[in-house]
Motif scaffolding. Structure first.
Motif, PDB file in Angstrom:
ATOM      1  N   VAL A 268      14.849  -7.034  23.893  1.00 34.56           N
ATOM      2  CA  VAL A 268      15.044  -6.369  22.599  1.00 34.56           C
ATOM      3  C   VAL A 268      16.268  -6.896  21.863  1.00 34.56           C
ATOM      4  CG1 VAL A 268      15.544  -4.145  21.506  1.00 34.56           C
ATOM      5  CG2 VAL A 268      13.810  -4.308  23.300  1.00 34.56           C
ATOM      6  N   TYR A 269      17.359  -7.168  22.581  1.00 35.25           N
ATOM      7  CA  TYR A 269      18.592  -7.596  21.914  1.00 35.25           C
ATOM      8  C   TYR A 269      18.778  -9.109  21.904  1.00 35.25           C
ATOM      9  CZ  TYR A 269      19.909  -2.681  22.105  1.00 35.25           C
ATOM     10  OH  TYR A 269      19.926  -1.313  21.949  1.00 35.25           O
ATOM     11  N   GLY A 270      17.958  -9.824  22.672  1.00 37.92           N
ATOM     12  CA  GLY A 270      18.085 -11.278  22.714  1.00 37.92           C
ATOM     13  C   GLY A 270      16.921 -11.997  22.071  1.00 37.92           C
ATOM     14  N   ILE A 271      15.733 -11.805  22.609  1.00 41.32           N
ATOM     15  CA  ILE A 271      14.579 -12.595  22.176  1.00 41.32           C
ATOM     16  C   ILE A 271      14.041 -12.144  20.819  1.00 41.32           C
ATOM     17  CG2 ILE A 271      12.175 -13.115  22.750  1.00 41.32           C
ATOM     18  CD1 ILE A 271      12.996 -13.195  25.674  1.00 41.32           C
ATOM     19  N   ILE A 272      13.844 -10.837  20.638  1.00 47.38           N
ATOM     20  CA  ILE A 272      13.242 -10.360  19.389  1.00 47.38           C
ATOM     21  C   ILE A 272      14.094 -10.694  18.159  1.00 47.38           C
ATOM     22  CG2 ILE A 272      12.586  -8.272  18.131  1.00 47.38           C
ATOM     23  CD1 ILE A 272      11.473  -7.128  20.701  1.00 47.38           C
ATOM     24  N   PRO A 273      15.432 -10.507  18.187  1.00 44.06           N
ATOM     25  CA  PRO A 273      16.210 -10.919  17.004  1.00 44.06           C
ATOM     26  C   PRO A 273      16.080 -12.399  16.670  1.00 44.06           C
ATOM     27  CG  PRO A 273      17.497  -9.446  18.372  1.00 44.06           C
ATOM     28  CD  PRO A 273      16.277  -9.778  19.160  1.00 44.06           C
ATOM     29  N   ARG A 274      16.079 -13.251  17.694  1.00 41.19           N
ATOM     30  CA  ARG A 274      15.942 -14.682  17.439  1.00 41.19           C
ATOM     31  C   ARG A 274      14.567 -14.997  16.842  1.00 41.19           C
ATOM     32  NH1 ARG A 274      20.616 -17.702  17.202  1.00 41.19           N
ATOM     33  NH2 ARG A 274      22.012 -17.134  18.899  1.00 41.19           N
ATOM     34  N   LEU A 275      13.521 -14.327  17.335  1.00 38.51           N
ATOM     35  CA  LEU A 275      12.189 -14.543  16.796  1.00 38.51           C
ATOM     36  C   LEU A 275      12.111 -14.112  15.330  1.00 38.51           C
ATOM     37  CD1 LEU A 275       9.232 -15.336  17.204  1.00 38.51           C
ATOM     38  CD2 LEU A 275       8.811 -13.015  18.062  1.00 38.51           C
ATOM     39  N   LEU A 276      12.710 -12.974  15.014  1.00 42.38           N
ATOM     40  CA  LEU A 276      12.711 -12.498  13.628  1.00 42.38           C
ATOM     41  C   LEU A 276      13.498 -13.443  12.719  1.00 42.38           C
ATOM     42  CD1 LEU A 276      13.207  -8.653  14.176  1.00 42.38           C
ATOM     43  CD2 LEU A 276      11.093  -9.847  13.581  1.00 42.38           C
ATOM     44  N   LEU A 277      14.598 -13.987  13.230  1.00 39.60           N
ATOM     45  CA  LEU A 277      15.386 -14.921  12.428  1.00 39.60           C
ATOM     46  C   LEU A 277      14.613 -16.214  12.173  1.00 39.60           C
ATOM     47  CD1 LEU A 277      18.932 -14.438  13.996  1.00 39.60           C
ATOM     48  CD2 LEU A 277      18.228 -13.861  11.664  1.00 39.60           C
ATOM     49  N   ILE A 278      13.864 -16.689  13.162  1.00 37.41           N
ATOM     50  CA  ILE A 278      13.038 -17.884  12.964  1.00 37.41           C
ATOM     51  C   ILE A 278      12.003 -17.632  11.872  1.00 37.41           C
ATOM     52  CG2 ILE A 278      11.266 -19.335  14.031  1.00 37.41           C
ATOM     53  CD1 ILE A 278      12.791 -19.156  16.627  1.00 37.41           C
ATOM     54  N   LEU A 279      11.339 -16.480  11.938  1.00 40.07           N
ATOM     55  CA  LEU A 279      10.334 -16.158  10.924  1.00 40.07           C
ATOM     56  C   LEU A 279      10.963 -16.062   9.538  1.00 40.07           C
ATOM     57  CD1 LEU A 279       8.227 -13.493  12.873  1.00 40.07           C
ATOM     58  CD2 LEU A 279       7.654 -15.897  12.455  1.00 40.07           C
ATOM     59  N   GLY A 280      12.164 -15.471   9.453  1.00 42.75           N
ATOM     60  CA  GLY A 280      12.853 -15.380   8.170  1.00 42.75           C
ATOM     61  C   GLY A 280      13.224 -16.753   7.629  1.00 42.75           C
ATOM     62  N   CYS A 281      13.746 -17.625   8.498  1.00 41.15           N
ATOM     63  CA  CYS A 281      14.104 -18.983   8.073  1.00 41.15           C
ATOM     64  C   CYS A 281      12.862 -19.754   7.642  1.00 41.15           C
ATOM     65  CB  CYS A 281      14.820 -19.723   9.201  1.00 41.15           C
ATOM     66  SG  CYS A 281      16.486 -19.111   9.567  1.00 41.15           S
ATOM     67  N   ALA A 282      11.758 -19.572   8.379  1.00 44.37           N
ATOM     68  CA  ALA A 282      10.518 -20.277   8.036  1.00 44.37           C
ATOM     69  C   ALA A 282       9.996 -19.821   6.673  1.00 44.37           C
ATOM     70  CB  ALA A 282       9.467 -20.044   9.122  1.00 44.37           C
ATOM     71  N   TRP A 283      10.097 -18.524   6.396  1.00 46.21           N
ATOM     72  CA  TRP A 283       9.654 -18.012   5.099  1.00 46.21           C
ATOM     73  C   TRP A 283      10.480 -18.605   3.963  1.00 46.21           C
ATOM     74  CZ3 TRP A 283      12.449 -14.440   1.894  1.00 46.21           C
ATOM     75  CH2 TRP A 283      11.738 -14.071   0.751  1.00 46.21           C
ATOM     76  N   ARG A 284      11.797 -18.647   4.149  1.00 42.11           N
ATOM     77  CA  ARG A 284      12.653 -19.229   3.116  1.00 42.11           C
ATOM     78  C   ARG A 284      12.398 -20.737   2.977  1.00 42.11           C
ATOM     79  NH1 ARG A 284      16.962 -16.245   1.148  1.00 42.11           N
ATOM     80  NH2 ARG A 284      17.077 -18.027  -0.265  1.00 42.11           N
ATOM     81  N   TRP A 285      12.108 -21.401   4.085  1.00 44.82           N
ATOM     82  CA  TRP A 285      11.839 -22.837   4.069  1.00 44.82           C
ATOM     83  C   TRP A 285      10.577 -23.147   3.255  1.00 44.82           C
ATOM     84  CZ3 TRP A 285      13.288 -27.726   5.034  1.00 44.82           C
ATOM     85  CH2 TRP A 285      12.291 -28.691   5.217  1.00 44.82           C
ATOM     86  N   PHE A 286       9.477 -22.493   3.585  1.00 45.15           N
ATOM     87  CA  PHE A 286       8.216 -22.804   2.921  1.00 45.15           C
ATOM     88  C   PHE A 286       8.221 -22.375   1.450  1.00 45.15           C
ATOM     89  CE2 PHE A 286       6.698 -22.805   7.388  1.00 45.15           C
ATOM     90  CZ  PHE A 286       6.171 -24.094   7.393  1.00 45.15           C
ATOM     91  N   SER A 287       8.881 -21.268   1.141  1.00 48.92           N
ATOM     92  CA  SER A 287       8.960 -20.863  -0.262  1.00 48.92           C
ATOM     93  C   SER A 287       9.855 -21.818  -1.050  1.00 48.92           C
ATOM     94  CB  SER A 287       9.485 -19.427  -0.372  1.00 48.92           C
ATOM     95  OG  SER A 287      10.787 -19.310   0.200  1.00 48.92           O
ATOM     96  N   GLY A 288      10.917 -22.323  -0.423  1.00 51.18           N
ATOM     97  CA  GLY A 288      11.806 -23.264  -1.108  1.00 51.18           C
ATOM     98  C   GLY A 288      11.191 -24.639  -1.284  1.00 51.18           C
TER      99      GLY A 288
END
Length: 463
Positions: A268-288
């Motif tokens: 919960v405190y290690g893997i899930i935050p990193r996964l959410l951050l990857i998805l957020g970065c990917a969203w900003r990447w593809f939209s940009g």
């Protein structure tokens, strides 16, 4: 890998165009008369012409091949970092649990598993706010990519990529995906190793402290485990936590509760935050990426506007000489007419041209002696490439670099090309060494040549 047969996508076109711009800033203007002529013939808006010019020059000078090598090197660098993450994660789990001969201090184990990850996460977030978000892992990946590429033409590729991405601030999101992906793999490897060790060995769990009391530990443990408990992971009660501070509990249920708490906290405190951050970065990447484009207002591009999209067509433009000459090469045009053309270059004025009795349908393009004639003919051939082209040369002259460059450029404007090495006038001998030089030079260009007129081939397309 990117090659000449694979049209680059939008990002690669921008990347190559910026690479050529940086190269010209460092080494001076490139010899681009043929590229500019082909671009003008193809048409399009100014940005499309910039991309087309860059692609032609990159293919000619090796940057297109270097781009493929750089991408391959980037993939190898990612693979090396993936292996490093897997090994590092397994090492974290082994360091946290030990060999089972001693009880596991739950908070020491938790610090081993998540402490470095938390420090690096905070470092990345600060870098995202103040320094662009690259971080040490991003710089390591760029450095490894260049090392694995092993191509001298790749020098400007990494800086050009950063320039393209920084216009939409995409570099932080690209390197953010890389950094968070590395830690996601590391923590996933740690969790899998942790589960494997818990499944194959018996571990006891304790907490130890000199300055903190039992009530503090109880509150801290339950506060940390509250969120994982919402996902179904076990949460030690106050009695179990207090008992674990006195000695190692031997009951199986106590061990399982502590093991479930530890696994839940890592997830919960290690893997899930990193996964959410990857998805957020990917969203900003593809939209940009949708808004990526060239800054055509840069001085280097402004200087090219009149040459690529002239307000009026001009003949005989004098370009600055390049510092480095490129290797001559022949080729052929893909989309041609049915026309057959014969021409001569730099013939002695005593020679008769055109030859008598040209076959029907074969067009005489005349004798090319001046720069203006050369440009006029190449402009015409770029618009209407013939199916067959015969070029007459005088082998009594030396095959100098200018003549070979013109032959190669003419051949790239026709479907098929043959070289006609004219016989000397009656009573005049031909230097065998000079003729051998012509044969060697034309063989390097991979152009067929003969000392007889290829008139039947011009007329019918075969001998």
């Amino acid at each position: 890998m990117t090659d000449a047969s694979t049209p680059p996508n939008k990002l690669k076109r921008l990347w190559l165009t910026e690479t050529i711009r940086l190269r010209e800033e460092h080494t001076g203007p490139l010899e681009d008369s043929e590229a500019n002529r082909r671009v003008r013939a193809a048409g399009g808006d100014f940005t499309e012409r910039l991309h087309a010019r860059a692609l032609i020059l990159a293919e000619r000078d090796g940057q297109l091949r270097a781009l493929g090598h750089w991408i391959q090197g980037a993939r190898l660098a990612l693979l090396a970092m993936l292996l490093l993450a897997i090994v590092s994660g397994a090492g974290l789990a082994v360091a946290a649990l030990g060999d089972g001969s001693r009880p596991v201090n739950v908070f020491w184990a938790l610090g081993s598993l998540l402490g470095l990850n938390l420090i690096m996460l905070l470092s990345w977030l600060l870098g995202l706010l103040f320094a662009g978000g690259g971080g040490a892992l991003g710089r390591l990946w760029l450095w490894l990519s260049e090392k694995f590429a092993r191509d001298a033409q790749a020098a400007q590729l990494a800086p050009a990529l950063m320039i393209v991405l920084q216009r939409q601030r995409l570099s932080r999101w690209a390197l953010g995906m890389l950094t968070n992906g590395f830690w996601l793999v590391t923590l996933s490897s740690a969790l899998l190793t942790l589960l494997l060790m818990l499944a194959t060995r018996r571990f006891g769990f304790v907490w130890e402290s000199t300055i903190l009391g039992g009530q503090t530990f109880t509150a801290l443990t339950q506060a940390i485990g509250a969120l994982p408990a919402l996902f179904g992971f076990s949460l030690p009660d106050a009695e179990l936590i207090s008992a674990s501070g006195n000695s190692e509990l031997i009951s199986e249920s106590a061990r399982q509760i502590w093991a479930g708490w530890l696994v839940g906290v890592v997830l919960v405190y290690g893997i899930i935050p990193r996964l959410l951050l990857i998805l957020g970065c990917a969203w900003r990447w593809f939209s940009g990426c949708k808004n990526l484009g060239l800054d055509t207002g840069l001085p280097a591009y402004s200087l090219l506007r009149e040459r690529l999209q002239p307000s009026s067509e001009r003949i005989g433009i004098n370009d600055a000489a390049p510092e480095q000459l490129h290797q001559n090469h022949a080729g052929n045009a893909l989309n041609t007419s049915d026309e057959a053309i014969v021409l001569a270059i730099e013939l002695d004025s005593r020679r008769q041209w055109p030859p008598s009795r040209l076959p029907k349908g074969v067009v005489d393009a005349g004798m090319i002696d001046t720069r203006e004639q050369r440009h006029r003919l190449l402009e015409q051939l770029s618009r209407f490439p013939p199916a067959r082209l015969a070029i007459a040369c005088d082998p009594r002259r030396s095959p100098d670099r200018g003549s070979l460059a013109l032959i190669g450029e003419l051949s790239r404007s026709a479907g098929a090309t043959r070289i006609w090495l004219l016989q000397p006038p009656a009573g005049e001998a031909l230097d065998s060494d000079r003729l051998s030089d012509w044969h060697s030079a034309l063989d390097k260009l991979q152009l067929p040549h003969a000392d007889s007129a290829p008139l039947k081939w011009l007329e019918t397309g075969h001998d």
